[in-house]
Design a protein around this motif. Structure first.
Motif, PDB file in Angstrom:
ATOM      1  N   ARG A   1       0.856  -1.183   0.000  1.00 33.32           N
ATOM      2  CA  ARG A   1       0.000   0.000   0.000  1.00 33.32           C
ATOM      3  C   ARG A   1       0.896   1.239   0.000  1.00 33.32           C
ATOM      4  NH1 ARG A   1      -3.424  -3.325   3.561  1.00 33.32           N
ATOM      5  NH2 ARG A   1      -5.367  -3.713   2.457  1.00 33.32           N
TER       6      ARG A   1
ATOM      7  N   ASP B   1     -14.216   1.683  15.226  1.00 33.99           N
ATOM      8  CA  ASP B   1     -15.019   1.567  14.008  1.00 33.99           C
ATOM      9  C   ASP B   1     -15.056   2.885  13.252  1.00 33.99           C
ATOM     10  OD1 ASP B   1     -15.522  -1.023  14.730  1.00 33.99           O
ATOM     11  OD2 ASP B   1     -17.612  -0.708  15.292  1.00 33.99           O
TER      12      ASP B   1
ATOM     13  N   ALA C   1     -11.416   3.433  11.508  1.00 36.07           N
ATOM     14  CA  ALA C   1     -11.195   2.583  10.339  1.00 36.07           C
ATOM     15  C   ALA C   1     -12.213   2.879   9.248  1.00 36.07           C
ATOM     16  CB  ALA C   1     -11.252   1.112  10.745  1.00 36.07           C
ATOM     17  N   GLY C   2     -13.470   3.059   9.654  1.00 36.57           N
ATOM     18  CA  GLY C   2     -14.523   3.301   8.670  1.00 36.57           C
ATOM     19  C   GLY C   2     -14.352   4.601   7.931  1.00 36.57           C
TER      20      GLY C   2
ATOM     21  N   GLU D   1     -11.965   4.041   5.011  1.00 39.47           N
ATOM     22  CA  GLU D   1     -12.650   3.246   3.985  1.00 39.47           C
ATOM     23  C   GLU D   1     -13.607   4.109   3.178  1.00 39.47           C
ATOM     24  OE1 GLU D   1     -12.935  -1.282   5.645  1.00 39.47           O
ATOM     25  OE2 GLU D   1     -14.223   0.190   6.641  1.00 39.47           O
TER      26      GLU D   1
ATOM     27  N   ARG E   1     -11.674   6.600   0.793  1.00 37.44           N
ATOM     28  CA  ARG E   1     -11.101   5.919  -0.374  1.00 37.44           C
ATOM     29  C   ARG E   1     -12.199   5.443  -1.327  1.00 37.44           C
ATOM     30  NH1 ARG E   1      -5.884   4.256  -0.157  1.00 37.44           N
ATOM     31  NH2 ARG E   1      -6.220   3.906  -2.380  1.00 37.44           N
ATOM     32  N   LYS E   2     -13.346   5.038  -0.788  1.00 36.20           N
ATOM     33  CA  LYS E   2     -14.452   4.624  -1.635  1.00 36.20           C
ATOM     34  C   LYS E   2     -14.919   5.776  -2.508  1.00 36.20           C
ATOM     35  CE  LYS E   2     -19.009   2.416  -1.473  1.00 36.20           C
ATOM     36  NZ  LYS E   2     -20.081   1.883  -0.580  1.00 36.20           N
TER      37      LYS E   2
ATOM     38  N   GLU F   1      -4.062  -0.033   6.995  1.00 35.39           N
ATOM     39  CA  GLU F   1      -4.852  -1.220   6.686  1.00 35.39           C
ATOM     40  C   GLU F   1      -6.164  -0.853   5.989  1.00 35.39           C
ATOM     41  OE1 GLU F   1      -5.417  -5.364   6.577  1.00 35.39           O
ATOM     42  OE2 GLU F   1      -3.653  -4.139   7.040  1.00 35.39           O
ATOM     43  N   TYR F   2      -6.718   0.332   6.313  1.00 36.36           N
ATOM     44  CA  TYR F   2      -8.039   0.682   5.800  1.00 36.36           C
ATOM     45  C   TYR F   2      -8.018   1.816   4.782  1.00 36.36           C
ATOM     46  CZ  TYR F   2      -9.654  -2.513   9.326  1.00 36.36           C
ATOM     47  OH  TYR F   2      -9.858  -3.647  10.069  1.00 36.36           O
ATOM     48  N   GLY F   3      -6.829   2.186   4.301  1.00 34.33           N
ATOM     49  CA  GLY F   3      -6.804   3.119   3.172  1.00 34.33           C
ATOM     50  C   GLY F   3      -5.955   4.350   3.337  1.00 34.33           C
TER      51      GLY F   3
END
Length: 935
Positions: free
Chosen positions: A64, A245, A248-249, A252, A255-256, A277-279
């Motif tokens: 990454r 949460d 990390a969320g 995510e 990046r989405k 790990e999550y972006g």
């Protein structure tokens, strides 16, 4: 002497430990050779951890791309210099704009310009290529800006222009900093939205990302971001409150949306690991980046091999392989809201060394947390562990040492042996009379605060510590002694160089200890011998740096599931290192070190595979020899009993393979089916077995079991590599059945049978599990209870390395409660008639002693200073030797018998009082007896 495939005759439960001769002694020898090392590497039982982090060194990791940076909001030169030194490459630097003064005549106030120049000077320490990100530094907000987006945007534009004119590229701007922290008075979401709109109109920001949402509370980041995102190019958050949460969320979600994900104020390596790990694409350290953070920045530019997290506890751990191949493990916790969490790193493919400890598969790491949000016991802990393998591995460090300089070969000492605070540290000629040349080098506490990857170096005579005097950051800064504190100027990194030599680096300055004119000071790394130090265990009789003579006479003999190595004793050696290669003349790796005997049984081998061995000699000064000549062999592959635990007061394997077990605490024993048995309490007690004990195509595991009841899923045994690879037998599944289960990453395959109620609890039951070519089966009291050809997994497919009696691969499963006796592992599928013999108490796969009891005698008993052995067998091979083992299976004494005398006197005066085993070997015949030493 090898174990035959199948033996016969009644099995008498006595402690006849079947071991091969550990020393090749001549028949004429009568001298004693004290030994303090087992002939095989001992294992250590590892505690149950909250989370496991399994990694495969040969695996393809996750890549990454990421940028790492430093922060100047805390305008400290030392932070930037230290961070650059530990990180190596600094991609971005966070600088600030100040809404403290109005824009007058289209220009900034002199105070604002002064802060710009200060931050440009700090950015220079990060290197010429570091780009800038900007956000608000808001000790106060002038009324000129409140509710006026155009004025605020103009102020940002002017700051950006001055930073650009200072020679730096600006890549991102954040209108507000921690906007949820409302006391700062920056403004509302609508204000932020309007400011972003003004910036979007300005051509200067056409290629500069507009960034937002960098809230103090990560749970607030997404609401701010979602409100603003149609005018944002970048999402950003801090992690000083909120839930895992939410943190990390957020990445995510950003990046989405196809936008850049940033954390521009990281306080712990945990935030970097989780974010990545999550972006996460850009991470910037608040304060500074020291050893663990700096190494994470370097290593994470490579591949992530493993990752684990504990969301309720706000902790995480990972393993990375750097672009240069270096492998490192990391642990971290939330700065303000973590709960203590334990992790175990597991190398699934091969033994490795963790910061010099090994060779082993597991490493247990406790990451400390606190009892509430931002309480005093929140220590912001983070940790780095170096994972290495190969021919030259750093010594594990934790003890009392003499620190010797490679250039001068002089020892570090306190000038004139002074006991005063501030006394200078220098080098001097080593002398056993100079106690002030001895130093404790010990890891700092994991609750020291922040990174605990460091060491203290404290004086044996004064208890005071190495200290970078006056907190110097400069080349040439002096080293003195001072009372031990928690200051970073008293904490040290040990960076391994080669051949037992270390570089010693200051946490505070990131500079290295060096000897200049016999003075000890700090300096920039130049790789010279004056900057390399060897930690020789103290007290040392002498200090002599030299090369030793290579061992001679190395031989290798394949056994049923192990390899026996023997070599000649070297006059100038105190111990030996065993190396192995998988190709002739190929790259070697250490498989054992600190071996004091002149033989070694290696049981970490795959069946039928050929290995190539060499041995190196070592002495007390950590000097080593060239490698011996190479020898090669493979296991015989014959059907055999490869491990047998009688549990008569110890955890010794009675086969030639020396697969001795280990317990976390002192093992408990009770009355067994015959003799004694291991007693397990169902909560804290289990046994750990060697890593390669079950690496066979086919397998039989047999044991007597007496269950004391309790919760379901207690394991009789569990051989595996984690929660996705295992082979276990539970005494009571969720359907109260005996269940054999196997898994190799896919679906679990299982086989089960119900035990008759009258024998299920509180009675001895003989259980056997077989895994053959065609099918697997479960036997109860010698009778086949169930079998199936649907189980297609074989133990060799799993290559289990975490092998337990009484413990599961799953941390949440209960441990076994009850007693276990006569536990056996065979490398083949025992036929049904042989399993019946086991259940009837007969010997299967165990040779009976070939020397009868009336051929030899020992006395006096108990022994005091001497033990006399009389042996009058006719005929004799003429090569008779005696070996004494303690009850852990460690060889402690060996002797030969002069030909024709029939009597040998063993000096046991230096053995501690206790129970021992004496092994008599005469050619291919042998016998064992217990005796007691009582002084």
């Amino acid at each position: 002497m090898k174990n035959p495939c199948i033996g016969s005759g009644k099995f008498s439960k006595s402690k006849s430990v079947i071991l091969l001769t550990l020393l090749a002694l001549g028949a004429e020898s009568s001298s004693l050779s004290a030994q303090t090392e087992a002939a095989t590497n001992p294992i250590a039982a590892q505690p149950v951890a909250d989370r496991s982090v399994p990694f495969a060194l040969s695996g393809q990791g996750v890549i990454r791309p990421v940028e790492w940076g430093l922060d100047t909001a805390w305008a400290d030169e030392g932070n930037i210099r230290r961070g650059k030194a530990f990180m190596g490459q600094v991609d971005v630097v966070r600088v600030s704009f100040r809404p403290t003064h109005p824009v007058v005549n289209g220009d900034l106030d002199p105070d604002q310009k002064e802060y710009i120049n200060t931050r440009l000077r700090l950015a220079d320490f990060a290197g010429p290529d570091a780009k800038l990100t900007m956000n608000s530094d808001h000790p106060s907000v002038h009324e000129f800006y409140k509710g006026n987006a155009a004025n605020w945007a103009e102020m940002i534009d002017l700051h950006t222009r001055y930073f650009q004119e200072g020679g730096r590229e600006v890549v991102s701007v954040v209108p507000f900093n921690e906007p949820d922290y409302v006391w700062t008075g920056q403004g509302t979401r609508e204000d932020f939205y309007n400011i972003a709109g003004e910036l979007k109109k300005n051509p200067r920001f056409a290629n500069i990302r507009i960034c937002g949402g960098n809230t103090l509370n990560c749970d607030e980041a997404l609401p701010w971001y979602n409100f603003l995102k149609d005018r944002l190019d970048e999402g950003n958050t801090h992690q000083l409150a909120g839930e895992f949460d939410g943190y990390a969320g957020f990445f995510e979600a950003v990046r989405k949306d196809g936008k850049h994900a940033t954390a521009d104020e990281m306080h712990n390596v945990m935030e970097a690991m989780v974010g990545l790990e999550y972006g996460l694409q850009t991470g910037i350290w608040w304060g500074s980046a020291e050893y663990a953070r700096g190494e994470f920045c370097r290593t994470s530019r490579g591949e992530r091999l493993a990752y684990a997290e504990h969301r309720p506890n706000w902790t995480a751990a990972s393993v990375y392989r750097a672009p240069d191949g270096k492998v490192q493990a990391f642990g971290g916790v939330s700065e303000r809201q973590a709960t203590t969490t334990t992790y175990r790193f597991v190398s699934t493919e091969r033994d490795v060394f963790y910061d010099g400890y090994g060779p082993q598969r597991e490493y247990y790491l406790e990451m400390p947390g606190g009892t509430g949000y931002q309480t005093e016991d929140q220590k912001n802990a983070e940790r780095l562990v170096n994972i290495t393998w190969g021919e030259d591995i750093q010594p594990a460090v934790n003890g009392l040492y003499v620190l010797v300089n490679r250039g001068s070969q002089r020892a570090v000492e306190i000038t004139n042996g002074s006991t005063e605070q501030g006394a200078n540290v220098k080098t001097g000629k080593y002398s056993t009379s100079k106690a002030y040349q001895q130093w404790y080098v010990r890891p700092v506490s994991n609750r020291i605060g922040g990174d605990f990857s460091y060491f203290y170096i404290t004086s044996y005579t004064t208890g005071m510590s190495f200290d970078v005097w006056n907190w110097s950051m400069e080349d040439g800064g002096n080293i003195a002694i001072y009372g031990v504190g928690n200051g970073s100027n008293q904490q040290w990194v040990l960076e391994y160089a080669e051949d037992g030599w270390f570089y010693i680096r200051s946490r505070h300055s990131a500079l290295y200890l060096e000897e200049v004119g016999y003075n000890v000071q700090q300096g920039d790394k130049d790789g010279s011998n004056q900057q390399q130090w060897r930690l020789i265990p103290a007290p040392a009789s002498k200090i002599e740096i030299k090369s030793l003579t290579a061992p001679t006479g190395l031989t290798a003999e394949g056994q049923s599931a192990s390899v026996l190595l023997k070599w000649n004793k070297q006059a100038d050696a105190t111990e030996y290192t065993i190396l192995r290669s998988e190709t002739p003349g190929g790259a070697c790796e250490i498989i054992a070190r600190h071996v004091e005997a002149t033989s070694f049984v290696e049981h970490k081998v795959l069946p039928g595979k050929t290995y190539y061995y060499t041995v190196k000699a070592n002495d007390d000064c950590l000097n080593s020899s060239p490698k011996s000549r190479e020898v090669t062999t493979a296991t015989t592959g014959v059907h055999a009993l490869v491990a047998h635990y009688a549990f008569d007061g110890d955890l010794v394997d009675e086969t030639e393979n020396l697969n001795h077990g280990a317990s976390l605490k002192k093992a408990s024993f009770t009355t067994g089916k015959a003799g004694k048995a291991i007693q397990l309490n169902g909560s804290t007690e289990f046994l750990q077995l060697p890593t390669d004990i079950a690496n066979h195509q086919n397998l039989t595991v047999a044991s007597w079991v007496k269950w004391a009841g309790g919760a379901d899923w207690q394991r009789v045994f569990d051989f595996g590599s984690g929660e996705n690879q295992y082979m276990f037998l539970t005494y009571s599944s969720d359907t109260q059945s005996l269940r054999l289960a196997m898994k190799n990453g896919g679906e679990e395959q299982s086989l089960e049978t119900i035990l008759p109620s009258p024998i299920r609890v509180g009675n001895w039951v003989h259980l056997a599990v077989t895994v053959g070519e065609a099918e697997a089966g479960i036997y109860v009291n010698g009778e086949l209870a169930v079998s199936s050809g649907d189980i297609t997994i074989r133990p060799i497919d799993i290559k289990p390395c975490l092998n337990y009696i009484g413990r599961s691969q799953f941390a949440t499963d209960p441990m076994f409660k009850g007693a276990i006796d006569d536990f056996r592992v065979y490398n083949y599928e025992l036929p049904e008639e042989e399993i019946k013999k086991l259940a009837q108490g007969e010997s299967v796969g165990i040779p009976t002693p070939q020397i009868s009891g009336d051929e030899w005698s020992i006395g006096p008993l108990p022994a005091d200073r001497e033990l006399q052995v009389t042996y009058t067998s006719v005929p004799s091979s003429g090569k008779v030797s005696f070996h004494i083992y303690n009850m852990q299976g460690v060889s402690v004494l060996s002797s030969g018998m002069a030909a024709g005398t029939g009597v040998a006197t063993l000096n046991v005066s230096e053995l501690p009082a206790g129970l021992y085993m004496l092994r008599l070997v005469d050619g291919n015949r042998s016998a064992t007896r217990k005796f007691t030493v009582k002084h």
